[in-house]
Design a protein around this motif. Structure first.
Motif, short mmCIF file in Angstrom:
data_model
loop_
_atom_site.label_atom_id
_atom_site.label_comp_id
_atom_site.label_asym_id
_atom_site.label_seq_id
_atom_site.Cartn_x
_atom_site.Cartn_y
_atom_site.Cartn_z
N THR A 27 -47.06 21.67 20.21
CA THR A 27 -45.62 21.86 20.08
C THR A 27 -45.07 22.91 21.02
OG1 THR A 27 -45.95 23.44 18.28
CG2 THR A 27 -45.53 21.15 17.67
N GLY A 28 -45.92 23.73 21.58
CA GLY A 28 -45.40 24.78 22.45
C GLY A 28 -44.57 25.77 21.66
N LYS A 29 -43.66 26.45 22.35
CA LYS A 29 -42.82 27.43 21.69
C LYS A 29 -41.58 26.73 21.13
CE LYS A 29 -40.74 31.88 22.17
NZ LYS A 29 -39.58 32.41 22.78
N ILE A 30 -41.37 26.83 19.84
CA ILE A 30 -40.21 26.24 19.18
C ILE A 30 -39.22 27.36 18.91
CG2 ILE A 30 -39.40 24.97 17.18
CD1 ILE A 30 -42.24 23.86 16.88
N ASP A 31 -37.99 27.20 19.39
CA ASP A 31 -36.98 28.21 19.19
C ASP A 31 -36.36 28.17 17.79
OD1 ASP A 31 -37.27 29.24 21.74
OD2 ASP A 31 -35.84 27.84 22.60
N ALA A 32 -36.73 27.20 16.99
CA ALA A 32 -36.15 27.02 15.66
C ALA A 32 -37.02 27.71 14.61
CB ALA A 32 -36.04 25.55 15.35
N ASN A 33 -36.38 28.01 13.49
CA ASN A 33 -37.09 28.59 12.34
C ASN A 33 -37.12 27.65 11.15
OD1 ASN A 33 -37.59 31.14 13.58
ND2 ASN A 33 -35.44 31.66 13.24
N THR A 34 -36.14 26.75 11.06
CA THR A 34 -36.02 25.87 9.90
C THR A 34 -35.85 24.42 10.34
OG1 THR A 34 -33.62 26.16 9.82
CG2 THR A 34 -34.96 27.68 8.49
N TYR A 35 -36.18 23.52 9.44
CA TYR A 35 -35.94 22.10 9.68
C TYR A 35 -35.45 21.45 8.40
CZ TYR A 35 -40.29 20.71 7.32
OH TYR A 35 -41.26 20.49 6.39
N GLN A 36 -34.72 20.39 8.57
CA GLN A 36 -34.13 19.66 7.45
C GLN A 36 -34.41 18.18 7.66
OE1 GLN A 36 -29.94 20.46 7.20
NE2 GLN A 36 -29.49 18.54 6.16
N VAL A 37 -34.90 17.52 6.62
CA VAL A 37 -35.12 16.07 6.68
C VAL A 37 -34.23 15.44 5.61
CG1 VAL A 37 -36.78 14.19 6.45
CG2 VAL A 37 -37.51 16.36 7.47
N ASN A 38 -33.17 14.78 6.06
CA ASN A 38 -32.29 14.09 5.13
C ASN A 38 -32.96 12.82 4.63
OD1 ASN A 38 -30.37 16.07 5.43
ND2 ASN A 38 -29.05 14.87 6.77
N TYR A 39 -32.52 12.35 3.48
CA TYR A 39 -33.07 11.16 2.85
C TYR A 39 -32.84 9.95 3.74
CZ TYR A 39 -34.13 7.98 -1.00
OH TYR A 39 -34.70 7.03 -1.79
N PHE A 40 -33.90 9.21 4.05
CA PHE A 40 -33.81 8.02 4.88
C PHE A 40 -33.48 6.82 3.98
CE2 PHE A 40 -35.61 10.74 7.93
CZ PHE A 40 -35.51 10.14 9.17
N GLN A 41 -32.29 6.27 4.12
CA GLN A 41 -31.88 5.11 3.33
C GLN A 41 -32.64 3.87 3.78
OE1 GLN A 41 -29.68 4.99 0.73
NE2 GLN A 41 -29.51 7.22 0.89
N ASN A 42 -32.83 2.93 2.86
CA ASN A 42 -33.49 1.67 3.18
C ASN A 42 -32.40 0.62 3.40
OD1 ASN A 42 -35.11 -0.54 3.46
ND2 ASN A 42 -36.35 -0.13 1.64
N ASN A 43 -32.10 0.33 4.66
CA ASN A 43 -31.09 -0.66 5.02
C ASN A 43 -31.71 -1.93 5.60
OD1 ASN A 43 -29.07 1.11 4.22
ND2 ASN A 43 -28.92 2.02 6.24
N ALA A 44 -32.99 -2.14 5.35
CA ALA A 44 -33.67 -3.33 5.87
C ALA A 44 -33.18 -4.57 5.13
CB ALA A 44 -35.18 -3.18 5.69
N PRO A 45 -33.17 -5.72 5.81
CA PRO A 45 -32.76 -6.97 5.14
C PRO A 45 -33.67 -7.32 3.95
CG PRO A 45 -32.83 -7.28 7.52
CD PRO A 45 -33.41 -5.92 7.24
N LEU A 46 -34.97 -7.04 4.07
CA LEU A 46 -35.92 -7.23 2.98
C LEU A 46 -36.27 -5.85 2.45
CD1 LEU A 46 -37.81 -9.07 1.33
CD2 LEU A 46 -39.49 -8.83 3.16
N VAL A 47 -35.89 -5.56 1.21
CA VAL A 47 -36.03 -4.21 0.66
C VAL A 47 -37.26 -4.11 -0.22
CG1 VAL A 47 -34.97 -2.47 -0.83
CG2 VAL A 47 -33.55 -3.77 0.77
N GLU A 48 -38.12 -3.15 0.09
CA GLU A 48 -39.26 -2.79 -0.77
C GLU A 48 -38.88 -1.48 -1.44
OE1 GLU A 48 -42.52 -2.78 -2.90
OE2 GLU A 48 -42.13 -4.43 -1.52
N PRO A 49 -38.68 -1.48 -2.75
CA PRO A 49 -38.21 -0.26 -3.44
C PRO A 49 -39.17 0.91 -3.29
CG PRO A 49 -38.09 -2.18 -4.88
CD PRO A 49 -38.83 -2.60 -3.66
N GLY A 50 -38.61 2.08 -3.04
CA GLY A 50 -39.38 3.32 -3.02
C GLY A 50 -39.92 3.75 -1.68
N ILE A 51 -39.90 2.87 -0.68
CA ILE A 51 -40.50 3.27 0.59
C ILE A 51 -39.67 4.31 1.32
CG2 ILE A 51 -41.77 1.11 0.84
CD1 ILE A 51 -39.79 0.33 3.06
N GLU A 52 -38.38 4.35 1.06
CA GLU A 52 -37.53 5.34 1.72
C GLU A 52 -37.90 6.76 1.28
OE1 GLU A 52 -35.36 3.89 -1.94
OE2 GLU A 52 -36.48 2.93 -0.33
#
Length: 167
Positions: A27-52
């Motif tokens: 990763t080398g030198k990262i100038d950041a201290n924090t990260y945020q991962v927002n919830y990935f919605q499941n917008n696929a035409p065929l939905v498998e519950p819970g994978i998001e």
């Protein structure tokens, strides 16, 4: 003997000092201290519950495991967001009597990465991977778990490499 000790001390100091610019995850030198991962919605035409939820958690875990960044729920220096855009099962090979012998599960995820400290690193990109399995088995239970583990491990590593490792 004394000369060898001095060389070892010098080498250790050099290596210890260089780790602030590069580490074993690439990763080398990262100038950041924090990260945020927002919830990935499941917008696929065929939905498998819970994978998001599974994907969101696995992306959080890979970043946590390979960096010293702190996970926050809002206002992160690095922001990961997006959606699952495709979940597809397709036949891959056929038998002599024209039946599927092998199927392929493919998952595609759209990721938007925002680096609030370095805007030139921002991107929006699709990541995809697959898992092949015998056509006589159903994509459920332990077969689904195995497939999701394999696919999400690859996709999360690809997202990590693109956003932080620059590979």
């Amino acid at each position: 003997m004394k000369k060898t000790i001095y060389i070892l001390i010098f080498a250790f100091c050099f290596l210890a000092n260089s780790c602030k610019y590069y580490n074993f995850t690439g990763t080398g030198k990262i100038d950041a201290n924090t990260y945020q991962v927002n919830y990935f919605q499941n917008n696929a035409p065929l939905v498998e519950p819970g994978i998001e939820r599974t994907f969101t958690l696995e992306l959080q875990e890979i970043i946590q495991g390979q960096t010293n960044l702190n996970l926050v729920s809002q206002g992160g220096d690095l922001l990961y967001e997006g959606e699952i855009v495709d979940y597809r099962i397709t036949p891959m090979t056929a038998t002599a009597d024209q039946r599927a012998a092998q199927n392929r599960l493919t998952i595609t995820i759209m990721v938007r990465f925002t680096n609030n400290k370095k805007e030139e690193d921002n991107f929006e990109k699709r990541f995809s991977f697959f898992h092949d399995y015998p056509a006589n088995e159903q994509m459920a239970g332990s077969r689904l778990t195995t497939a999701l583990d394999e696919i999400f491990e690859r996709i999360t590593q690809d997202v990590f490499n693109e956003s932080l490792a620059k590979w």
